[in-house]
Design a protein around this motif. Structure first.
Motif, mmCIF file in Angstrom:
data_model
loop_
_atom_site.group_PDB
_atom_site.id
_atom_site.type_symbol
_atom_site.label_atom_id
_atom_site.label_comp_id
_atom_site.label_asym_id
_atom_site.label_seq_id
_atom_site.Cartn_x
_atom_site.Cartn_y
_atom_site.Cartn_z
ATOM 1 N N ARG A 40 0.662 -1.525 -0.064
ATOM 2 C CA ARG A 40 0.198 0.182 -0.066
ATOM 3 C C ARG A 40 0.632 1.454 0.121
ATOM 4 N NH1 ARG A 40 -3.247 -2.702 4.252
ATOM 5 N NH2 ARG A 40 -5.045 -3.755 2.668
ATOM 6 N N CYS A 43 1.206 1.092 -4.034
ATOM 7 C CA CYS A 43 -0.195 1.605 -4.650
ATOM 8 C C CYS A 43 -1.081 2.057 -3.752
ATOM 9 C CB CYS A 43 0.172 0.249 -5.120
ATOM 10 S SG CYS A 43 -1.142 -0.286 -6.558
ATOM 11 N N SER A 44 -1.973 2.971 -4.058
ATOM 12 C CA SER A 44 -2.818 2.797 -3.002
ATOM 13 C C SER A 44 -4.325 2.726 -4.322
ATOM 14 C CB SER A 44 -3.140 4.871 -3.649
ATOM 15 O OG SER A 44 -3.154 5.317 -5.370
ATOM 16 N N ASP A 45 -4.074 1.956 -4.839
ATOM 17 C CA ASP A 45 -5.384 0.729 -5.460
ATOM 18 C C ASP A 45 -5.407 -0.300 -5.011
ATOM 19 O OD1 ASP A 45 -6.693 -0.576 -7.026
ATOM 20 O OD2 ASP A 45 -6.291 0.535 -8.850
ATOM 21 N N GLU A 46 -5.746 -0.709 -3.873
ATOM 22 C CA GLU A 46 -6.687 -1.698 -3.055
ATOM 23 C C GLU A 46 -7.424 -2.914 -4.052
ATOM 24 O OE1 GLU A 46 -6.602 -2.488 0.537
ATOM 25 O OE2 GLU A 46 -5.668 -0.342 0.472
ATOM 26 N N ASP A 47 -7.825 -2.565 -4.967
ATOM 27 C CA ASP A 47 -7.581 -3.432 -6.226
ATOM 28 C C ASP A 47 -6.206 -4.206 -6.319
ATOM 29 O OD1 ASP A 47 -10.085 -3.588 -5.594
ATOM 30 O OD2 ASP A 47 -10.694 -2.574 -7.548
ATOM 31 N N VAL A 48 -5.486 -3.485 -7.039
ATOM 32 C CA VAL A 48 -5.004 -4.111 -7.012
ATOM 33 C C VAL A 48 -3.577 -4.746 -6.067
ATOM 34 C CG1 VAL A 48 -1.660 -2.867 -8.456
ATOM 35 C CG2 VAL A 48 -3.587 -2.462 -9.323
ATOM 36 N N ASP A 51 -4.989 -8.084 -5.445
ATOM 37 C CA ASP A 51 -4.143 -9.189 -6.652
ATOM 38 C C ASP A 51 -2.812 -9.279 -6.139
ATOM 39 O OD1 ASP A 51 -6.648 -8.687 -8.094
ATOM 40 O OD2 ASP A 51 -6.188 -7.393 -9.404
ATOM 41 N N ARG A 95 -1.205 -2.510 -16.801
ATOM 42 C CA ARG A 95 -2.021 -1.086 -16.336
ATOM 43 C C ARG A 95 -1.060 -0.132 -17.582
ATOM 44 N NH1 ARG A 95 -2.700 2.450 -11.373
ATOM 45 N NH2 ARG A 95 -3.411 1.063 -10.719
ATOM 46 N N GLU A 99 -3.084 1.233 -20.878
ATOM 47 C CA GLU A 99 -3.710 2.329 -21.149
ATOM 48 C C GLU A 99 -3.014 3.052 -22.342
ATOM 49 O OE1 GLU A 99 -1.762 4.782 -17.423
ATOM 50 O OE2 GLU A 99 -3.591 4.181 -16.204
ATOM 51 N N SER A 160 -10.871 7.965 -14.567
ATOM 52 C CA SER A 160 -10.468 7.191 -13.886
ATOM 53 C C SER A 160 -9.001 7.332 -13.564
ATOM 54 C CB SER A 160 -10.418 5.633 -14.590
ATOM 55 O OG SER A 160 -11.493 4.887 -14.824
ATOM 56 N N PRO A 162 -5.878 10.144 -11.278
ATOM 57 C CA PRO A 162 -6.465 11.019 -10.225
ATOM 58 C C PRO A 162 -6.787 12.387 -10.400
ATOM 59 C CG PRO A 162 -3.975 10.184 -10.314
ATOM 60 C CD PRO A 162 -4.899 9.894 -11.312
#
Length: 182
Positions: A40, A43-48, A51, A95, A99, A160, A162
């Protein structure tokens, strides 16, 4: 033979190599909270993060022999962190590739949308051309914030990205439009 609670992490990994599910559960119980915190921080993306945690422990289950069978000076926890860090880098690369892939329109448009026709008549020709010359990422932000009247937060959610990125792109778009129209 001592129980899993009495083993250090290296011994747990050696037991996992032999298919010991209790050793795996104990290693997960001991290390997953710490590992999640470290991920964390990067990376702030909880889903990532979720995973990456799942992929890490799956790799530990499958590849415990690569640690247990090797003569290393490193700790089992260090080995675990190396796996997690590599999985996180892989997630960032996936990711970035996603993108970069251009969106493919699934529906062929035979006639312009009604709102496009209205905008074409309402927006002065110079401004329209200046908007069309903007890079797509700046144009998307301007369309969402100006034409759709969305807030920075709403635009960030829609695209999607910031909120800081939305603000930066909106500023860059305004500067580019100002230069194009002067």
């Amino acid at each position: 033979m001592k129980g899993t609670a009495d083993c250090d992490e290296a011994e747990l990994v050696r037991r996992i190599t032999r298919g010991d599910r209790a050793a795996f559960d104990e290693l997960y119980r001991r290390t997953s909270p710490w590992l999640a915190v470290r991920l964390r921080r990067r990376c702030s993306d909880e889903d990532v993060v979720a995973d990456v945690l799942q992929e890490t422990y799956l790799a530990v289950w499958r590849a415990a022999g690569s640690y247990a069978g090797s003569v290393t000076d490193g700790s089992a926890v260090g080995w675990l962190w190396t796996i997690a860090a590599n999985r996180l880098v892989d997630a960032f690369r996936r990711r970035a590739r996603q993108e970069r892939v251009p969106a493919v329109s699934l529906v062929e448009r035979t006639a312009p949308a009604a709102e496009d026709e209205v905008l074409a008549h309402r927006v002065d020709q110079d401004l329209e051309q200046a908007l069309l010359r903007l890079p797509p990422e700046l144009r998307q932000v301007m369309q969402a914030m100006v034409l759709d009247d969305l807030s920075v937060r709403q635009t960030a959610a829609l695209l999607s990205m910031p909120e800081g990125t939305v603000k930066t792109r909106a500023r860059r778009a305004r500067i580019a439009l100002r230069e194009a129209l002067s």
